[in-house]
Write a protein that holds these residues in place. Sequence first.
Motif, mmCIF file in Angstrom:
data_model
loop_
_atom_site.group_PDB
_atom_site.id
_atom_site.type_symbol
_atom_site.label_atom_id
_atom_site.label_comp_id
_atom_site.label_asym_id
_atom_site.label_seq_id
_atom_site.Cartn_x
_atom_site.Cartn_y
_atom_site.Cartn_z
ATOM 1 N N GLU A 29 34.485 37.374 37.313
ATOM 2 C CA GLU A 29 35.061 39.275 36.613
ATOM 3 C C GLU A 29 36.634 39.461 37.409
ATOM 4 N N ASP A 30 37.430 39.603 36.119
ATOM 5 C CA ASP A 30 38.863 39.628 37.048
ATOM 6 C C ASP A 30 38.340 41.566 37.965
ATOM 7 N N PHE A 31 39.805 40.978 39.232
ATOM 8 C CA PHE A 31 39.272 41.997 39.831
ATOM 9 C C PHE A 31 41.303 42.542 40.226
ATOM 10 N N ALA A 32 41.588 44.574 40.248
ATOM 11 C CA ALA A 32 42.288 45.435 40.839
ATOM 12 C C ALA A 32 41.536 46.156 41.140
ATOM 13 N N TYR A 33 43.336 46.718 42.232
ATOM 14 C CA TYR A 33 42.973 47.760 42.771
ATOM 15 C C TYR A 33 43.250 49.448 41.690
ATOM 16 N N PRO A 34 42.021 49.619 41.653
ATOM 17 C CA PRO A 34 42.706 51.017 41.251
ATOM 18 C C PRO A 34 44.317 51.577 41.048
ATOM 19 N N ASP A 35 44.840 51.766 42.218
ATOM 20 C CA ASP A 35 46.148 51.536 42.777
ATOM 21 C C ASP A 35 46.354 51.576 44.228
ATOM 22 N N GLU A 36 47.790 50.871 44.450
ATOM 23 C CA GLU A 36 47.686 50.980 45.794
ATOM 24 C C GLU A 36 47.212 51.711 46.858
ATOM 25 N N SER A 37 46.963 52.473 47.091
ATOM 26 C CA SER A 37 46.032 53.607 48.485
ATOM 27 C C SER A 37 44.812 53.265 47.971
ATOM 28 N N LEU B 181 26.347 40.582 47.676
ATOM 29 C CA LEU B 181 25.546 40.456 46.050
ATOM 30 C C LEU B 181 27.645 41.148 45.359
ATOM 31 N N VAL B 182 28.284 40.963 45.936
ATOM 32 C CA VAL B 182 28.936 41.118 45.231
ATOM 33 C C VAL B 182 30.618 41.066 46.809
ATOM 34 N N VAL B 183 31.060 39.390 45.890
ATOM 35 C CA VAL B 183 32.398 39.099 46.685
ATOM 36 C C VAL B 183 33.830 39.262 45.854
ATOM 37 N N VAL B 184 34.467 39.420 46.426
ATOM 38 C CA VAL B 184 36.045 39.989 46.212
ATOM 39 C C VAL B 184 36.830 39.087 46.690
ATOM 40 N N HIS B 185 37.618 38.759 45.796
ATOM 41 C CA HIS B 185 39.013 37.850 46.485
ATOM 42 C C HIS B 185 39.433 38.887 45.942
ATOM 43 N N ASP B 186 40.429 39.253 46.661
ATOM 44 C CA ASP B 186 41.735 40.678 46.351
ATOM 45 C C ASP B 186 42.731 39.713 45.936
ATOM 46 N N PRO B 187 43.603 40.769 44.799
ATOM 47 C CA PRO B 187 45.312 40.227 44.920
ATOM 48 C C PRO B 187 46.153 39.433 45.535
ATOM 49 N N GLU B 188 45.764 40.038 47.096
ATOM 50 C CA GLU B 188 46.598 40.030 48.538
ATOM 51 C C GLU B 188 45.586 38.394 49.117
ATOM 52 N N PRO C 157 39.764 32.459 42.732
ATOM 53 C CA PRO C 157 41.286 32.634 43.124
ATOM 54 C C PRO C 157 40.998 33.973 43.032
ATOM 55 N N PRO C 158 41.951 34.440 43.429
ATOM 56 C CA PRO C 158 42.189 35.675 44.200
ATOM 57 C C PRO C 158 42.919 37.235 42.709
ATOM 58 N N GLY C 159 42.484 37.973 42.591
ATOM 59 C CA GLY C 159 42.491 38.480 41.754
ATOM 60 C C GLY C 159 40.943 38.647 40.583
#
Length: 283
Positions: free
Chosen positions: A268-276, A204-211, A251-253
């Motif tokens: 939708e746009d995606f970004a991790y809340p912070d690097e950790s 139900l959720v697919v993420v292509h993260d910024p990396e 695309p990523p993100g």
Amino acid sequence: MLSGMTVGDGVDYVRVVFRLPDDPAGWHSFGTERMWAVRLDETRVRLDNIPFHARDVACGDVLAVEADDDGALWAGGVLESSGNCTIRVIPADGCLRAEVRQAVLDAFEPLGVDGEGSRTGLVALNVPASGDIEETKATLAQGHADGLWFYDLGSVTEQWRTATPALLDRNPSDPPPESYGLAFPDDLAACVYNTVASGERPALVVVHDPEGDWIIGDGSDDPLDPDTATLVHIQHVVDADSAVTELAAMPPGKLAWRNQPADPWTIEDFAYPDESETDRPAR
């Protein structure tokens, strides 16, 4: 000797390579197509596949072949026609969904027509000489008129040409839809929730993260960690739910979600809340 594969009944199968001309209509982007055939002798085979892209050839045709220096068999001309026709269909909407391609096969099956669907969105049909050709043509024309599909006449006989109704002069009937041909790379792995990998719950959720990494979840709030997810070849997920292929060009993100498997994806746009951050992305 030509290389091949002999099965239990003594039939000798070989792979034959067909050269494909450039296709400005966009129905393929390949230079060759490989298909199985039954070897008759050193220079002749009988095709045992329905062509997805090769033109002017149908399942059951007897072909001339020639081996190159590496042992590959290259297809020549048709020596004996089977009387079968090759018709290709691309659904106008949802061609990447297996159930949509199956609906095309189901529409033609009562007419004595068999076929096979490709995960890139195309359905190849074999119309036997003994089939109901007039009704097959009528079904093909009506589906196109209703906006259900586009078609391409890959190989047709005089029996097909003279049967009613008449079809469009242009072939293929239309360029394929934008989604046609989408596919994930063959070697792509994704971080997949165990519930999805096992088939217990749908994706139900697919993420292509910024990396550039892919994460496939079940829509729950469970954290992403070694106890909840594992690295899985993405084709395993696609085999269970072909609608995931619709995201191959995301695309990523970006993040895609839906409430139910039959729902369209919302991106939708995606970004991790912070690097950790290591928890699973949630919407």
